[in-house]
Scaffold this motif. Structure first.
Motif, PDB file in Angstrom:
ATOM      1  N   CYS A   1      35.495  47.150  91.617  1.00 59.97           N
ATOM      2  CA  CYS A   1      36.342  46.004  91.938  1.00 59.97           C
ATOM      3  C   CYS A   1      36.394  45.039  90.756  1.00 59.97           C
ATOM      4  O   CYS A   1      37.344  44.283  90.601  1.00 59.97           O
ATOM      5  N   VAL A   2      35.351  45.037  89.939  1.00 61.77           N
ATOM      6  CA  VAL A   2      35.304  44.254  88.700  1.00 61.77           C
ATOM      7  C   VAL A   2      34.921  45.221  87.590  1.00 61.77           C
ATOM      8  O   VAL A   2      33.935  45.948  87.711  1.00 61.77           O
ATOM      9  N   SER A   3      35.696  45.267  86.527  1.00 62.80           N
ATOM     10  CA  SER A   3      35.461  46.232  85.456  1.00 62.80           C
ATOM     11  C   SER A   3      35.360  45.550  84.102  1.00 62.80           C
ATOM     12  O   SER A   3      35.984  44.513  83.870  1.00 62.80           O
ATOM     13  N   VAL A   4      34.600  46.155  83.225  1.00 65.18           N
ATOM     14  CA  VAL A   4      34.490  45.688  81.851  1.00 65.18           C
ATOM     15  C   VAL A   4      34.394  46.919  80.960  1.00 65.18           C
ATOM     16  O   VAL A   4      33.856  47.958  81.374  1.00 65.18           O
ATOM     17  N   GLN A   5      34.930  46.832  79.772  1.00 62.32           N
ATOM     18  CA  GLN A   5      34.962  48.003  78.896  1.00 62.32           C
ATOM     19  C   GLN A   5      34.925  47.575  77.441  1.00 62.32           C
ATOM     20  O   GLN A   5      35.547  46.586  77.049  1.00 62.32           O
ATOM     21  N   GLY A   6      34.173  48.311  76.658  1.00 66.39           N
ATOM     22  CA  GLY A   6      34.135  48.103  75.218  1.00 66.39           C
ATOM     23  C   GLY A   6      34.153  49.445  74.510  1.00 66.39           C
ATOM     24  O   GLY A   6      33.975  50.494  75.132  1.00 66.39           O
ATOM     25  N   TRP A   7      34.391  49.422  73.202  1.00 66.66           N
ATOM     26  CA  TRP A   7      34.442  50.657  72.422  1.00 66.66           C
ATOM     27  C   TRP A   7      33.575  50.506  71.187  1.00 66.66           C
ATOM     28  O   TRP A   7      33.409  49.399  70.647  1.00 66.66           O
ATOM     29  N   ALA A   8      33.049  51.639  70.744  1.00 69.30           N
ATOM     30  CA  ALA A   8      32.212  51.640  69.545  1.00 69.30           C
ATOM     31  C   ALA A   8      32.290  53.012  68.904  1.00 69.30           C
ATOM     32  O   ALA A   8      32.577  54.013  69.582  1.00 69.30           O
ATOM     33  N   PRO A   9      32.044  53.091  67.596  1.00 71.03           N
ATOM     34  CA  PRO A   9      31.913  54.409  66.969  1.00 71.03           C
ATOM     35  C   PRO A   9      30.745  55.161  67.602  1.00 71.03           C
ATOM     36  O   PRO A   9      29.874  54.543  68.237  1.00 71.03           O
ATOM     37  N   PRO A  10      30.680  56.469  67.441  1.00 67.50           N
ATOM     38  CA  PRO A  10      29.583  57.248  68.029  1.00 67.50           C
ATOM     39  C   PRO A  10      28.268  57.034  67.281  1.00 67.50           C
ATOM     40  O   PRO A  10      27.672  57.970  66.740  1.00 67.50           O
ATOM     41  N   ASP A  11      27.841  55.807  67.252  1.00 67.66           N
ATOM     42  CA  ASP A  11      26.619  55.404  66.548  1.00 67.66           C
ATOM     43  C   ASP A  11      25.711  54.699  67.560  1.00 67.66           C
ATOM     44  O   ASP A  11      26.148  53.731  68.211  1.00 67.66           O
ATOM     45  N   PRO A  12      24.472  55.139  67.725  1.00 69.69           N
ATOM     46  CA  PRO A  12      23.597  54.548  68.753  1.00 69.69           C
ATOM     47  C   PRO A  12      23.453  53.038  68.629  1.00 69.69           C
ATOM     48  O   PRO A  12      23.465  52.323  69.639  1.00 69.69           O
ATOM     49  N   GLY A  13      23.324  52.531  67.412  1.00 65.97           N
ATOM     50  CA  GLY A  13      23.159  51.093  67.232  1.00 65.97           C
ATOM     51  C   GLY A  13      24.370  50.308  67.689  1.00 65.97           C
ATOM     52  O   GLY A  13      24.243  49.265  68.348  1.00 65.97           O
TER      53      GLY A  13
END
Length: 325
Positions: A226-238
């Motif tokens: 019902c509440v969503s959040v999203q982010g993106w990052a390179p495939p790097d663990p840090g």
């Protein structure tokens, strides 16, 4: 980066029964993928669920497929996402998994369901190859999720046995939450390409606001949010750890139960993907009158077209009663 789009009005249904019309238009013979099971084209709509999504990056529709869909096609191997993307009125398609697909469309929900029926019939007759995207491979995503597990477990999230990419935790007041890592695809709300990135998403299930119903918190996946959040990052663990720590986990902590959600919404009503009129009504029903009033004031100032919305009117009535007015 986090993107929450505003929901656009849907079109009216194209006919009194779009699904029946789509079934009537199927001309290819049905060849069940299992010889020991008796199925028909008329059964197909039973295995397709379509509902509103929460407008994360414009994906306003979610399609859920029951296991029985495998009698007609393999949604991934046979390219169901590609067939759906070619259906009239659907502008964007992302398959989260074999049984969960997000769409960007203004079609009425029954027209979306009809489009899924047509797409399944098409690939049943002539399969397509999965869409080439240059996405991060699933094996890499799963390894990154395993590396993120200690951080998520410190916050009370448990991995789902069905897939290492999914994590869940129970909240208060019947809430449930999920965090997921997946291969990024398409474009973010600012136009940035997400191919080659990892999507880090989180969602909160609120029983009183949910379109989908779950029996236990362990069933929670972001598609039920019902509440969503999203982010993106390179495939790097840090970098992925940074997105979790600075974007996803704070939003999850801020929406973990009724009081937390109310404070989070009242602090900035504009960032909430769920329809705010429904949210205002729920806050008022919970007796959180100050927060409900803040949302009502935001709607009255910024959304005058919603002045007569039933949920908003009910919220205002509950607030007056709660204050003895």
């Amino acid at each position: 980066m986090v993107g929450i789009w505003r929901r656009r009005a849907r079109r009216k249904p194209s006919s009194p029964d779009p699904v029946a019309a789509s079934l009537a238009g199927i001309t290819v013979p049905l060849r069940p993928r299992r010889s020991d099971t008796d199925v028909s084209w008329e059964d197909l709509p039973r295995w397709i669920e379509v509902s509103e999504a929460e407008d994360v990056d414009g994906f306003d529709t979610v399609v859920g497929l029951s296991d029985e869909i495998q009698l007609y096609c393999d949604p991934f191997d046979d390219g169901l996402d590609r067939a759906l993307a070619d259906q009239h009125g659907i502008s964007k398609v992302v398959a989260e998994d074999r049984d969960l697909i997000y769409l960007r469309t203004r079609l009425a929900l029954e027209d979306v369901r009809a489009a899924v029926v047509r797409a399944v019939a098409e690939i049943h007759h002539a399969r397509r190859s999965p869409r080439p995207t240059g996405e991060v491979p699933d094996t890499v995503v799963e390894e990154l999720a395993i590396q993120m597990a200690p951080l998520l477990q410190q916050s009370g999230f448990a991995p789902k046995p069905s897939s290492p990419r999914y994590f869940w935790r129970a909240g208060g007041d019947g809430f449930a939450q999920s965090v997921m890592l997946s291969a990024g695809g398409g474009y973010a709300s600012d136009g940035t390409s997400c191919s080659g990135l990892v999507s880090v998403s989180g969602g909160t299930y609120v029983p009183e606001l949910a379109h989908w119903k779950i029996a236990t918190p362990e069933q929670m996946v972001p598609g039920y949010s019902c509440v969503s959040v999203q982010g993106w990052a390179p495939p790097d663990p840090g970098r992925i750890r940074d997105v979790l720590a600075s974007v996803v986990l704070p939003a999850m902590d801020g929406t973990r139960d009724r009081r937390a959600l109310a404070a989070w919404v009242a602090d900035d009503p504009g960032r909430v993907g769920i329809p705010l009129t429904r949210c205002a009504r729920a806050l008022a029903q919970w007796g959180l009158l100050d927060e409900a009033t803040r949302v009502v004031e935001h709607l009255e100032t910024g959304w005058p077209s919603l002045a007569e919305a039933p949920d908003l009117l009910e919220a205002k009535t509950l607030i007056r009663r709660g204050r003895g007015g």
